[in-house]
Write an enzyme that holds these catalytic residues in place. Structure first.
Site, PDB file in Angstrom:
ATOM      1  N   ASN A 116       0.824  -1.225   0.000  1.00 16.95           N
ATOM      2  CA  ASN A 116       0.000   0.000   0.000  1.00 16.95           C
ATOM      3  C   ASN A 116       0.853   1.267   0.000  1.00 16.95           C
ATOM      4  O   ASN A 116       0.514   2.241  -0.671  1.00 16.95           O
ATOM      5  CB  ASN A 116      -0.942   0.005   1.212  1.00 16.95           C
ATOM      6  CG  ASN A 116      -1.958  -1.116   1.129  1.00 16.95           C
ATOM      7  OD1 ASN A 116      -1.991  -1.849   0.141  1.00 16.95           O
ATOM      8  ND2 ASN A 116      -2.772  -1.266   2.161  1.00 16.95           N
ATOM      9  N   HIS A 162     -17.491  36.074 -30.807  1.00 12.56           N
ATOM     10  CA  HIS A 162     -18.606  35.327 -31.412  1.00 12.56           C
ATOM     11  C   HIS A 162     -18.266  34.861 -32.832  1.00 12.56           C
ATOM     12  O   HIS A 162     -19.160  34.690 -33.652  1.00 12.56           O
ATOM     13  CB  HIS A 162     -19.893  36.166 -31.454  1.00 12.56           C
ATOM     14  CG  HIS A 162     -20.243  36.797 -30.141  1.00 12.56           C
ATOM     15  ND1 HIS A 162     -21.103  36.229 -29.239  1.00 12.56           N
ATOM     16  CD2 HIS A 162     -19.810  37.949 -29.563  1.00 12.56           C
ATOM     17  CE1 HIS A 162     -21.198  37.005 -28.176  1.00 12.56           C
ATOM     18  NE2 HIS A 162     -20.423  38.056 -28.335  1.00 12.56           N
ATOM     19  N   SER A 283      -7.335  12.509 -48.697  1.00 15.68           N
ATOM     20  CA  SER A 283      -8.597  11.787 -48.587  1.00 15.68           C
ATOM     21  C   SER A 283      -8.497  10.546 -49.467  1.00 15.68           C
ATOM     22  O   SER A 283      -7.791  10.546 -50.472  1.00 15.68           O
ATOM     23  CB  SER A 283      -9.732  12.691 -49.056  1.00 15.68           C
ATOM     24  OG  SER A 283     -10.774  11.925 -49.624  1.00 15.68           O
ATOM     25  N   LYS A 289      -8.101  16.781 -51.757  1.00 16.65           N
ATOM     26  CA  LYS A 289      -8.168  17.171 -50.350  1.00 16.65           C
ATOM     27  C   LYS A 289      -6.821  17.203 -49.629  1.00 16.65           C
ATOM     28  O   LYS A 289      -5.946  16.389 -49.852  1.00 16.65           O
ATOM     29  CB  LYS A 289      -9.087  16.201 -49.588  1.00 16.65           C
ATOM     30  CG  LYS A 289     -10.560  16.363 -49.868  1.00 16.65           C
ATOM     31  CD  LYS A 289     -11.133  17.728 -49.508  1.00 16.65           C
ATOM     32  CE  LYS A 289     -11.253  17.965 -48.023  1.00 16.65           C
ATOM     33  NZ  LYS A 289     -12.349  17.249 -47.385  1.00 16.65           N
ATOM     34  N   GLU A 296      -7.069  17.978 -35.813  1.00 18.34           N
ATOM     35  CA  GLU A 296      -8.296  17.337 -35.322  1.00 18.34           C
ATOM     36  C   GLU A 296      -7.965  16.302 -34.251  1.00 18.34           C
ATOM     37  O   GLU A 296      -8.690  16.152 -33.260  1.00 18.34           O
ATOM     38  CB  GLU A 296      -9.051  16.690 -36.489  1.00 18.34           C
ATOM     39  CG  GLU A 296      -9.667  17.746 -37.413  1.00 18.34           C
ATOM     40  CD  GLU A 296     -10.099  17.192 -38.763  1.00 18.34           C
ATOM     41  OE1 GLU A 296     -10.153  15.959 -38.913  1.00 18.34           O
ATOM     42  OE2 GLU A 296     -10.363  18.005 -39.671  1.00 18.34           O
ATOM     43  N   TYR A 323      -6.931   1.455   1.871  1.00 22.97           N
ATOM     44  CA  TYR A 323      -6.635   0.907   0.549  1.00 22.97           C
ATOM     45  C   TYR A 323      -7.747  -0.027   0.090  1.00 22.97           C
ATOM     46  O   TYR A 323      -8.246  -0.852   0.852  1.00 22.97           O
ATOM     47  CB  TYR A 323      -5.304   0.137   0.527  1.00 22.97           C
ATOM     48  CG  TYR A 323      -5.062  -0.439  -0.857  1.00 22.97           C
ATOM     49  CD1 TYR A 323      -4.503   0.326  -1.873  1.00 22.97           C
ATOM     50  CD2 TYR A 323      -5.494  -1.739  -1.178  1.00 22.97           C
ATOM     51  CE1 TYR A 323      -4.357  -0.174  -3.160  1.00 22.97           C
ATOM     52  CE2 TYR A 323      -5.349  -2.245  -2.469  1.00 22.97           C
ATOM     53  CZ  TYR A 323      -4.782  -1.457  -3.446  1.00 22.97           C
ATOM     54  OH  TYR A 323      -4.657  -1.947  -4.722  1.00 22.97           O
ATOM     55  N   LYS A 331      -3.008   4.030 -11.859  1.00 23.15           N
ATOM     56  CA  LYS A 331      -1.787   4.098 -12.668  1.00 23.15           C
ATOM     57  C   LYS A 331      -2.084   4.099 -14.166  1.00 23.15           C
ATOM     58  O   LYS A 331      -1.494   4.858 -14.924  1.00 23.15           O
ATOM     59  CB  LYS A 331      -0.863   2.935 -12.303  1.00 23.15           C
ATOM     60  CG  LYS A 331      -0.202   3.142 -10.949  1.00 23.15           C
ATOM     61  CD  LYS A 331       0.433   1.894 -10.407  1.00 23.15           C
ATOM     62  CE  LYS A 331      -0.566   0.839 -10.004  1.00 23.15           C
ATOM     63  NZ  LYS A 331      -1.522   1.286  -8.957  1.00 23.15           N
TER      64      LYS A 331
HETATM   65  N1  ARG Z   1      -1.185  -3.564  -7.433  1.00 21.98           N
HETATM   66  C1  ARG Z   1      -1.712  -2.864  -6.298  1.00 21.98           C
HETATM   67  C2  ARG Z   1      -2.165  -1.474  -6.783  1.00 21.98           C
HETATM   68  O1  ARG Z   1      -1.679  -1.043  -7.755  1.00 21.98           O
HETATM   69  C3  ARG Z   1      -0.697  -2.663  -5.241  1.00 21.98           C
HETATM   70  C4  ARG Z   1      -1.257  -2.472  -3.876  1.00 21.98           C
HETATM   71  C5  ARG Z   1      -1.826  -3.721  -3.392  1.00 21.98           C
HETATM   72  N2  ARG Z   1      -2.251  -3.673  -2.051  1.00 21.98           N
HETATM   73  C6  ARG Z   1      -3.157  -4.550  -1.587  1.00 21.98           C
HETATM   74  N3  ARG Z   1      -3.476  -4.426  -0.354  1.00 21.98           N
HETATM   75  N4  ARG Z   1      -3.717  -5.436  -2.351  1.00 21.98           N
HETATM   76  O2  ARG Z   1      -3.010  -0.848  -6.186  1.00 21.98           O
END
Ligand code: ARG
Length: 462
Positions: A116, A162, A283, A289, A296, A323, A331
């Protein structure tokens, strides 16, 4: 290596049945978080060095672990590391491999820490470098924009409100407005360092630890500024992720706005900007084109960046402390937003180096739509002691007259002007000139050439 009979991960020895294969596949994050391997190893080394300094592990064990981690780093770098889904994430993949390399003593590495705190330590370290990279790319864009601005101080174009012609403006002044936005983006990213510089390592699962650890030591070793204050908050907190995703979103808004302007300005009906062949695509059916696909792409990309921000906000809303597996998705969102933003910034820089203003067309268009009407009203206020509202009224009459005669304001004869406002004299002619109009906006932050030159000097100093 410590294993139970189901060949499950070491921390799982209470679980007697083979886990869901499907969940092992979808619940594993290794394909994403392997990107954190360097940070994970760096943090682990700092951690075991601290454990040794605090006499929690021996010199010999510390050295063995550091050696093993070094070897793992090389393996990963050389793409010789076998990442396994069943070990879930980068932390466990590395720990498992450490057992293979140095044996049972690898078991000391996880003293006084949890995944964690480990995962957010890695992520914060990664985001610190990522933030620096974003800032670097913003700097490049700022430089390119200033370069084009320097060449276009006296390039006059219509300024729009505008999307209707409003007042004449210098093209440089317009571009420099984006420099302001990108400077603010830089500041926004740099401000994020404040939270990114708090070290999570050592809060363990959620309560801290009974081991006599030294969090200041790892803080210094890892280049953080101070340890986080509350263990529960630390493992629950993803505000720093929100900050990052928000910053990428705002930056992408700026890019999408200028992309849209360039799309409009380069369109067949405006022709204010020319896009070189490097930044257009063809195109499949219409041979003639040249499409602004890159612009875009930039305009569209902001959509997925907002999406990532909203995903994270939604994951966090109502999530109890501390957690939860829900947090694992952070991530992927950060990496996706980062990758997208960096490529947008790079593409945008390429675009900046491949556009040129159609000065003639800009001037021509600026002459449409009575853009010097405000200058005329100001002239009446300044020289013929009228209130602005009165002058506005008189000017509207003059504009109506010009419109009915299909003439521009500067094409009206002095006699015609005098018929509507007898106080006017020849002095008014120069007021209706576009260049004089632009150059008269000398108030701080306005579009006069002098102002622009001064601003460019200021940016260059920065
Ligand atoms: N792979 C987990 C994450 O990215 C890591 C932390 C895991 N902790 C746990 N108590 N399962 O969040």
């Amino acid at each position: 290596m410590t294993k139970n009979k189901n060949n499950q991960a070491i921390w799982n020895s209470r679980i007697k049945k083979k886990g869901s294969v499907l969940f092992q596949k979808v619940g594993s994050s290794i394909s994403i978080d392997k990107r954190l391997y360097k940070e994970d190893i760096k943090a682990s080394i700092a951690h075991v060095e601290m454990l040794f300094k605090q006499k929690i592990i021996s010199f010999k064990i510390k050295n063995k672990i550091v050696y093993g981690l070094g070897k793992i780093e090389k393996e990963i770098y050389k793409k010789k590391f076998d990442f396994k889904n069943k070990y879930e994430d980068i932390h466990m993949n590395i720990e498992k491999r450490l057992f293979q390399i140095i044996g049972e003593e690898a078991g000391y590495i996880h003293t006084a820490r949890s995944r964690n705190d480990q995962v957010i330590t890695d992520l914060k370290l990664w985001m610190k470098s990522a933030t620096k990279e974003v800032v670097l790319n913003l700097d490049k864009i700022i430089k390119s924009t200033i370069k084009i601005s320097e060449r276009n101080i006296e390039t006059i174009m219509p300024g729009f409100t505008h999307l209707r012609n409003a007042q004449a403006i210098s093209f440089a002044h317009y571009l420099l407005s984006y420099v302001e936005m990108f400077q603010r983006d830089k500041k926004r990213f740099e401000n994020n360092f404040y939270n990114l510089n708090e070290n999570p390592l050592g809060v363990a699962a959620l309560t801290g630890t009974s081991f006599n650890i030294d969090r200041n030591y790892t803080t210094k070793k890892l280049g953080f500024k101070s340890p986080t204050n509350n263990s529960v908050d630390t493992v629950s907190d993803r505000d720093f992720v929100l900050d990052f995703l928000y910053s990428t979103s705002v930056c992408s808004i700026h890019i999408s706005r200028i992309a849209e302007e360039l799309i409009i300005w380069s369109s067949d009906n405006f022709e204010l900007i020319h896009l070189s062949d490097k930044i257009v695509t063809g195109s499949s059916i219409m041979p003639q084109k040249k499409n602004p696909d890159l612009l875009e792409y930039l305009r569209g990309k902001s959509g997925s960046l907002f999406g990532n921000l909203f995903s994270m906000l939604t994951i966090l809303k109502g999530l109890p402390l501390s957690y939860f597996k829900d947090l694992q998705d952070d991530k992927e969102l950060v990496f996706k937003s980062y990758d997208n933003l960096i490529s947008c910034l790079k593409i945008f820089n390429e675009i900046l180096n491949n556009i040129s203003p159609n000065k003639k067309k800009m001037y021509e268009l600026a002459n449409n739509g009575f853009v010097t009407a405000t200058d005329l009203a100001d002239h009446l206020v300044k020289n013929h002691s009228m209130s602005f509202r009165k002058a506005y009224q008189k000017t509207s009459e003059i504009v109506n007259f010009a419109e009915s005669k299909k003439k521009r304001l500067d094409e009206l004869k002095i006699e015609e002007l005098k018929k509507i406002e007898p106080k006017l004299n020849m002095d008014v002619i120069k007021v209706l000139n576009l260049k004089n109009s632009v150059n008269s906006k000398k108030s701080y932050g306005g579009t006069s050439f002098e102002n622009i030159k001064r601003m460019i000097m200021k940016y260059k100093k920065l």
